[in-house]
Motif scaffolding. Structure first.
Motif, short mmCIF file in Angstrom:
data_model
loop_
_atom_site.label_atom_id
_atom_site.label_comp_id
_atom_site.label_asym_id
_atom_site.label_seq_id
_atom_site.Cartn_x
_atom_site.Cartn_y
_atom_site.Cartn_z
N ALA A 76 -10.22 37.76 32.18
CA ALA A 76 -9.77 37.39 30.85
C ALA A 76 -10.04 38.49 29.82
CB ALA A 76 -10.43 36.09 30.42
N ALA A 77 -11.28 38.94 29.75
CA ALA A 77 -11.67 39.93 28.74
C ALA A 77 -11.17 41.32 29.13
CB ALA A 77 -13.19 39.94 28.59
N PRO A 78 -10.83 42.15 28.14
CA PRO A 78 -10.33 43.50 28.45
C PRO A 78 -11.27 44.31 29.33
CG PRO A 78 -9.98 43.01 26.14
CD PRO A 78 -10.79 41.88 26.71
N ARG A 79 -12.57 44.27 29.07
CA ARG A 79 -13.50 45.06 29.88
C ARG A 79 -13.52 44.56 31.32
NH1 ARG A 79 -18.20 48.55 28.54
NH2 ARG A 79 -19.29 48.83 30.51
N GLU A 80 -13.44 43.24 31.51
CA GLU A 80 -13.38 42.70 32.87
C GLU A 80 -12.14 43.20 33.59
OE1 GLU A 80 -13.50 38.43 32.83
OE2 GLU A 80 -15.27 38.40 31.55
N ARG A 81 -11.02 43.29 32.87
CA ARG A 81 -9.79 43.78 33.48
C ARG A 81 -9.90 45.26 33.82
NH1 ARG A 81 -4.51 42.30 30.52
NH2 ARG A 81 -3.67 43.03 32.50
N VAL A 82 -10.55 46.04 32.93
CA VAL A 82 -10.75 47.46 33.23
C VAL A 82 -11.60 47.59 34.48
CG1 VAL A 82 -11.79 49.63 32.45
CG2 VAL A 82 -10.49 48.24 30.84
N LEU A 136 -5.71 48.77 28.18
CA LEU A 136 -6.95 48.00 28.34
C LEU A 136 -8.13 48.69 27.68
CD1 LEU A 136 -6.53 46.78 32.02
CD2 LEU A 136 -6.29 45.43 29.93
N VAL A 137 -8.19 50.00 27.80
CA VAL A 137 -9.28 50.75 27.15
C VAL A 137 -9.18 50.60 25.63
CG1 VAL A 137 -10.09 53.11 26.71
CG2 VAL A 137 -9.71 52.34 29.05
N ALA A 138 -7.96 50.59 25.10
CA ALA A 138 -7.77 50.40 23.65
C ALA A 138 -8.30 49.02 23.23
CB ALA A 138 -6.30 50.55 23.29
N TRP A 139 -8.05 48.00 24.05
CA TRP A 139 -8.55 46.67 23.74
C TRP A 139 -10.07 46.61 23.77
CZ3 TRP A 139 -4.81 43.52 27.34
CH2 TRP A 139 -3.54 43.47 26.76
N GLU A 144 -10.70 56.89 21.13
CA GLU A 144 -9.53 57.65 21.59
C GLU A 144 -9.11 57.10 22.94
OE1 GLU A 144 -9.58 62.05 20.64
OE2 GLU A 144 -11.73 61.59 20.63
N PRO A 145 -8.31 56.03 22.94
CA PRO A 145 -8.00 55.34 24.20
C PRO A 145 -7.41 56.23 25.30
CG PRO A 145 -7.23 54.05 22.34
CD PRO A 145 -7.71 55.37 21.79
N GLU A 146 -6.47 57.12 24.96
CA GLU A 146 -5.87 57.96 25.99
C GLU A 146 -6.89 58.92 26.59
OE1 GLU A 146 -2.29 59.93 24.77
OE2 GLU A 146 -1.09 58.15 25.18
N LEU A 147 -7.67 59.55 25.74
CA LEU A 147 -8.68 60.50 26.21
C LEU A 147 -9.75 59.77 27.03
CD1 LEU A 147 -9.47 63.48 26.11
CD2 LEU A 147 -10.85 62.95 24.09
N THR A 148 -10.20 58.62 26.54
CA THR A 148 -11.21 57.84 27.25
C THR A 148 -10.67 57.36 28.60
OG1 THR A 148 -12.19 57.12 25.16
CG2 THR A 148 -12.71 55.80 27.11
N ALA A 190 -20.43 54.70 31.05
CA ALA A 190 -20.40 56.08 30.53
C ALA A 190 -19.23 56.29 29.58
CB ALA A 190 -20.34 57.08 31.68
N HIS A 191 -18.10 55.63 29.84
CA HIS A 191 -16.90 55.89 29.04
C HIS A 191 -16.62 54.82 27.99
CE1 HIS A 191 -15.98 59.36 31.44
NE2 HIS A 191 -16.20 58.65 32.52
N LEU A 192 -17.07 53.60 28.23
CA LEU A 192 -16.81 52.51 27.28
C LEU A 192 -18.07 52.06 26.57
CD1 LEU A 192 -14.41 50.30 29.46
CD2 LEU A 192 -13.81 52.05 27.77
N GLY A 193 -19.21 52.60 26.94
CA GLY A 193 -20.49 52.15 26.39
C GLY A 193 -21.00 50.98 27.21
#
Length: 197
Positions: A76-82, A136-139, A144-148, A190-193
């Motif tokens: 459900a949550a964006p991080r879970e999907r990532v 998903l990273v943007a959510w 910087e979603p593309e760079l991340t 490391a990339h999303l905190g």
């Protein structure tokens, strides 16, 4: 453009060969033999060996895309999907090692998959998968979603390669499967905190 049954059969045979015997078995003659056609028949659909290999690799990207869709469906949550997509990526790489290597061969990535020299390149098969990761990273509120997303992808690709080569099990002193999951989690942190408690 309507696909030829023989063209699809040649790709199917190539996919089966790479999964069961590795990329070394992907000769035009062997694919033709197993498809039950003359050794010259593949040339009607694939002017070069590289064109056939690109079509086989493209099938790998389609399989990975389907795996991404299944993996992200239950979260459900964006991080879970990532995390689900990250695990699916590394899992595919480790389960289908030869196909994964074929998919990311530089000479194939730069080659056209359809329509000759002016057609789309195999590398473009990565764009929908990367686009989903960026979204998903943007959510996840990355600055910087593309760079991340690109850095995360590079990290996950490195985890998959170094694990398959035996380097990570060697330096970490383990070959336990849960260690791969922990490495995926560390890459996300490391990339999303760190994940919020």
């Amino acid at each position: 453009m309507e696909e030829s049954p023989l063209r699809e059969r040649l790709i199917d045979v190539g996919v089966e060969l790479v999964k069961t015997e590795g990329t070394g078995a992907l000769g035009l003659r062997e694919i033709a033999r197993r498809a039950g056609v003359s050794h010259g028949a593949p040339r009607r659909y694939f002017p070069t060996h590289q064109a056939l290999l690109s079509a086989i690799a493209r099938r790998g990207f389609a399989e990975m895309g389907a795996r991404f869709a299944r993996a992200g469906a239950g979260a459900a949550a964006p991080r879970e999907r990532v995390r689900a997509l990250a695990s699916a990526y590394v899992g595919y790489a480790l389960e289908h090692r030869a196909m994964f290597e074929l998919m990311f061969r530089h000479d194939l990535l730069a080659s056209p998959v359809e329509g000759g020299a002016g057609g789309p390149r195999l590398r473009e098969s990565t764009l929908p998968l990367f686009g989903l990761l960026v979204e998903l990273v943007a959510w996840c509120d990355a600055a910087e979603p593309e760079l991340t997303a690109a850095a995360l992808w590079a990290n996950l690709h490195g985890v998959a390669q170094l694990w398959a080569w035996g380097s990570l099990p060697l330096v970490l002193g383990s070959d336990a499967g849960d260690l791969v999951d922990r490495l995926v989690g560390a890459a996300l942190d490391a990339h999303l905190g760190p994940e919020a408690p």
